[in-house]
Motif scaffolding. Structure first.
Motif, PDB file in Angstrom:
ATOM      1  N   ALA A  72       0.815  -1.218   0.000  1.00 45.21           N
ATOM      2  CA  ALA A  72       0.000   0.000   0.000  1.00 45.21           C
ATOM      3  C   ALA A  72       0.847   1.265   0.000  1.00 45.21           C
ATOM      4  CB  ALA A  72      -0.947  -0.001   1.204  1.00 45.21           C
ATOM      5  N   ASN A  73       2.125   1.166   0.376  1.00 44.39           N
ATOM      6  CA  ASN A  73       3.001   2.343   0.412  1.00 44.39           C
ATOM      7  C   ASN A  73       3.698   2.621  -0.911  1.00 44.39           C
ATOM      8  OD1 ASN A  73       3.822   1.485   3.748  1.00 44.39           O
ATOM      9  ND2 ASN A  73       2.807   3.381   3.155  1.00 44.39           N
ATOM     10  N   ILE A  74       3.536   1.764  -1.913  1.00 44.21           N
ATOM     11  CA  ILE A  74       4.303   1.930  -3.150  1.00 44.21           C
ATOM     12  C   ILE A  74       3.997   3.254  -3.862  1.00 44.21           C
ATOM     13  CG2 ILE A  74       4.535   1.011  -5.507  1.00 44.21           C
ATOM     14  CD1 ILE A  74       4.739  -1.782  -4.258  1.00 44.21           C
ATOM     15  N   ASP A 380      -5.356  -1.347  -7.279  1.00 44.13           N
ATOM     16  CA  ASP A 380      -4.821  -0.145  -6.641  1.00 44.13           C
ATOM     17  C   ASP A 380      -3.967  -0.565  -5.438  1.00 44.13           C
ATOM     18  OD1 ASP A 380      -4.327   2.239  -5.321  1.00 44.13           O
ATOM     19  OD2 ASP A 380      -6.421   2.903  -5.303  1.00 44.13           O
ATOM     20  N   TYR A 381      -2.668  -0.312  -5.530  1.00 40.43           N
ATOM     21  CA  TYR A 381      -1.774  -0.697  -4.432  1.00 40.43           C
ATOM     22  C   TYR A 381      -2.313  -0.255  -3.066  1.00 40.43           C
ATOM     23  CZ  TYR A 381       2.256  -1.649  -7.583  1.00 40.43           C
ATOM     24  OH  TYR A 381       3.125  -2.153  -8.523  1.00 40.43           O
ATOM     25  N   LEU A 456     -15.314   2.596   1.518  1.00 39.70           N
ATOM     26  CA  LEU A 456     -15.956   2.456   0.215  1.00 39.70           C
ATOM     27  C   LEU A 456     -15.456   3.538  -0.743  1.00 39.70           C
ATOM     28  CD1 LEU A 456     -18.113   0.911  -1.434  1.00 39.70           C
ATOM     29  CD2 LEU A 456     -19.779   2.606  -0.629  1.00 39.70           C
ATOM     30  N   ALA A 457     -15.336   4.777  -0.253  1.00 38.65           N
ATOM     31  CA  ALA A 457     -14.873   5.878  -1.104  1.00 38.65           C
ATOM     32  C   ALA A 457     -13.449   5.664  -1.585  1.00 38.65           C
ATOM     33  CB  ALA A 457     -14.982   7.201  -0.340  1.00 38.65           C
ATOM     34  N   ASP A 458     -12.658   4.933  -0.813  1.00 38.75           N
ATOM     35  CA  ASP A 458     -11.278   4.668  -1.223  1.00 38.75           C
ATOM     36  C   ASP A 458     -11.218   3.943  -2.573  1.00 38.75           C
ATOM     37  OD1 ASP A 458     -10.198   5.870   1.007  1.00 38.75           O
ATOM     38  OD2 ASP A 458      -9.933   4.010   2.131  1.00 38.75           O
ATOM     39  N   VAL A 463      -6.654   6.113  -9.876  1.00 41.66           N
ATOM     40  CA  VAL A 463      -5.556   5.173  -9.695  1.00 41.66           C
ATOM     41  C   VAL A 463      -4.486   5.444 -10.743  1.00 41.66           C
ATOM     42  CG1 VAL A 463      -4.866   2.741  -9.626  1.00 41.66           C
ATOM     43  CG2 VAL A 463      -7.148   3.432  -8.804  1.00 41.66           C
ATOM     44  N   ARG A 464      -3.304   5.736 -10.275  1.00 44.00           N
ATOM     45  CA  ARG A 464      -2.179   5.963 -11.192  1.00 44.00           C
ATOM     46  C   ARG A 464      -1.264   4.745 -11.264  1.00 44.00           C
ATOM     47  NH1 ARG A 464       2.238  10.954 -11.160  1.00 44.00           N
ATOM     48  NH2 ARG A 464       3.352  10.266 -13.045  1.00 44.00           N
ATOM     49  N   TYR A 465      -1.081   4.076 -10.121  1.00 41.72           N
ATOM     50  CA  TYR A 465      -0.165   2.938 -10.067  1.00 41.72           C
ATOM     51  C   TYR A 465      -0.941   1.687  -9.683  1.00 41.72           C
ATOM     52  CZ  TYR A 465       3.153   6.795  -9.859  1.00 41.72           C
ATOM     53  OH  TYR A 465       3.851   7.946 -10.130  1.00 41.72           O
TER      54      TYR A 465
END
Length: 498
Positions: A72-74, A380-381, A456-458, A463-465
């Motif tokens: 998740a930190n990538i 999404d990472y 849910l909103a997340d 999404v870029r990566y």
């Protein structure tokens, strides 16, 4: 060479329950410093991005390494790399750590030149050769290195874990590290690796099922050097070898070291070696994390825990008799319906133990990554944090999060709510008297952090990566999953074989 090491920001779970000192990064810092380099560390769990910008401007690092133990930190790490390249042109930027080791080439490509190398495998034996290659050339000879030009030699395992010693003195705001009421809390490593092969875990695939032990003398020396009154033993499974746990205990007793301890272990290890846990309880072992993962036989077989529900429940009773508070982890299957959530809530309220929930997540490096990745609903990472669902849920996603958070809320109120705070008044008073506020803050933060609408909103964020899908792999030979491989003469790990 001037080296700046960075740990990314805390994830959702760590916003409340714990913040652990980045022990792996401290050990890499120790290895680099032993090799003659100037080293500084910025831990974004306890510092802000403004502190990082200030460090870049004042230190002007020649190399910058970012620890990526969590997928998740990538995205944040790539942004930090881009920032470093702008702030310090010519700075060599590299990533390393557990999770990025399994997706090194893809992350390198996604960074589009902002990252010069990714180091797969253990960082301690790689950092000095890497920095030497940055200075003198010869990058292709660094163990575990991945660059735009290809792969270097295979990652190297440390022969032993007695050294390098972690560079704890480089950490600012050490008082911000805690786990539950153990506030502040340092971390230590007695063993490294795990001989089990649970389908949801990547510890055994990262280490190639190797298992190494610190010498009792070195472990006690390090414990004696730790200033904090509380220590988290970070071993994947504590005291697999009871004679090793006893040998460290003997050194601790001889030196009169008094700490309070938290550790992780398995139910079957606790049942098999109760006497060593009893000895450590006398030395200050107060908390134990047990990865039960499931309440029924079917769930345990799914995750290949190689343990029975009866053993799990007997282990809880054993911990109670020893006076050790157990925290239980259960894995939330996205296939759960409302009735299953209700059953889990009832179970959690029926036992005195703390119960934590983590969502089943296929991670690179795990077997379920290869069996479940084609079912992903997102790549999404940032959602791969064991608090979001990334494969289809049986319930509508909004209902799934409502049930997940309401279940977590019940468990939180049981142990960490306002009423519990009165029961914890002695602990709170002691911590606050020493200026420690982490435990006090966590009692009231739950509703600000865990929110089904937020989770849910997340899923709707741009999404870029994206996490790459794995290539097809025949899992008949599980060694294909390993990051580290070992010579045939050392291929048999200690502990249970299956």
């Amino acid at each position: 060479m001037r080296l700046l090491l960075v740990h990314p920001s805390a994830l959702l779970y760590s916003e409340i329950f714990l913040k652990l000192e980045p022990l792996g990064l401290e050990r890499v810092a120790g290895a680099a410093r032993d090799a003659g380099h100037q080293v500084r560390v910025v831990d974004l769990q306890v510092l802000g991005h403004a502190d990082l910008r200030s460090e870049l401007a004042s230190f002007r690092p020649e190399a910058l390494g970012i620890s990526l133990n969590y997928l998740a930190n990538i995205p944040e790490a790539i942004e930090i790399a881009q920032q470093a390249k702008r702030a310090v042109p010519g700075c060599f930027v590299f990533f390393g750590g557990h999770s990025v080791s399994f997706v090194a080439g893809d992350v390198l490509a996604q960074a589009e030149g902002a990252v010069d190398a990714v180091v797969r495998g253990e960082g301690e034996p790689a950092v000095a050769p890497l920095l030497e290659a940055v200075r003198d050339g010869g990058m292709d000879g660094v163990p575990g290195v991945v660059t735009a030009d290809g792969h270097g030699p295979a990652p190297r395992l440390l022969h032993g874990i007695d050294s390098p010693r972690p560079a704890r003195d480089l950490m600012r705001h050490r008082r911000r590290y805690f786990i539950g009421e153990l506030d502040p809390c340092a971390s230590i490593e007695f063993t490294r690796g795990c001989p089990w092969d649970c389908s949801f875990c990547s510890a055994w695939t990262f280490y190639g099922r190797s298992y190494r032990k610190a010498s009792p003398e070195a472990a006690a020396d390090e414990l004696a050097s730790i200033q904090e009154p509380n220590v988290f033993i970070v071993d994947d499974v504590a005291f697999i070898r009871p004679e090793h746990g006893d040998a460290i205990a003997a050194q601790v007793e001889r030196r009169g070291i008094r700490k309070r301890y938290y550790l992780e272990t398995r139910s079957d290890v606790l049942l098999r070696h109760t006497e060593v846990f009893e000895r450590w309880a006398r030395l200050g072992l107060r908390y134990m994390f047990l990865g039960m993962e499931a309440l029924d036989e079917e769930g345990l077989e799914l995750y290949r825990k190689r343990i029975s529900p009866d053993e799990n429940f007997r282990a809880l009773e054993t911990a109670r008799k020893l006076g050790i508070k157990a925290a239980i982890n259960l894995i939330v299957d996205p296939a759960w319906d409302e009735e299953r959530f209700r059953i889990v809530r009832e179970f959690a309220l029926s036992v005195p133990e703390i119960v934590h929930l983590t969502v089943m997540t296929p991670y690179p490096g795990t077997e379920i990554w290869h069996t479940e990745s084609r079912r992903l609903t997102t790549r999404d990472y940032r959602l791969f944090d064991i608090q979001h669902a990334v494969v289809p849920t049986a319930l509508p996603l909004d209902v799934f999060y409502r049930e997940l958070v309401s279940t977590q809320a019940v468990l939180h109120q049981k142990h960490l709510g306002l009423r519990t705070a009165f029961g914890a008044a002695r602990v709170l008073g002691r911590n606050l008297a020493h200026g420690q506020t982490n435990f006090a803050r966590m009692l009231w933060k739950f509703n600000r952090v865990y929110n089904p609408r937020r989770q849910l909103a997340d899923h709707a964020r741009p999404v870029r990566y994206e996490l790459p899908l794995p290539p097809h792999m025949d899992l008949g030979d599980r060694r294909e999953l390993y990051v580290h491989t070992r010579p045939a003469a050392h291929a048999k790990p200690p502990g249970p074989q299956h």
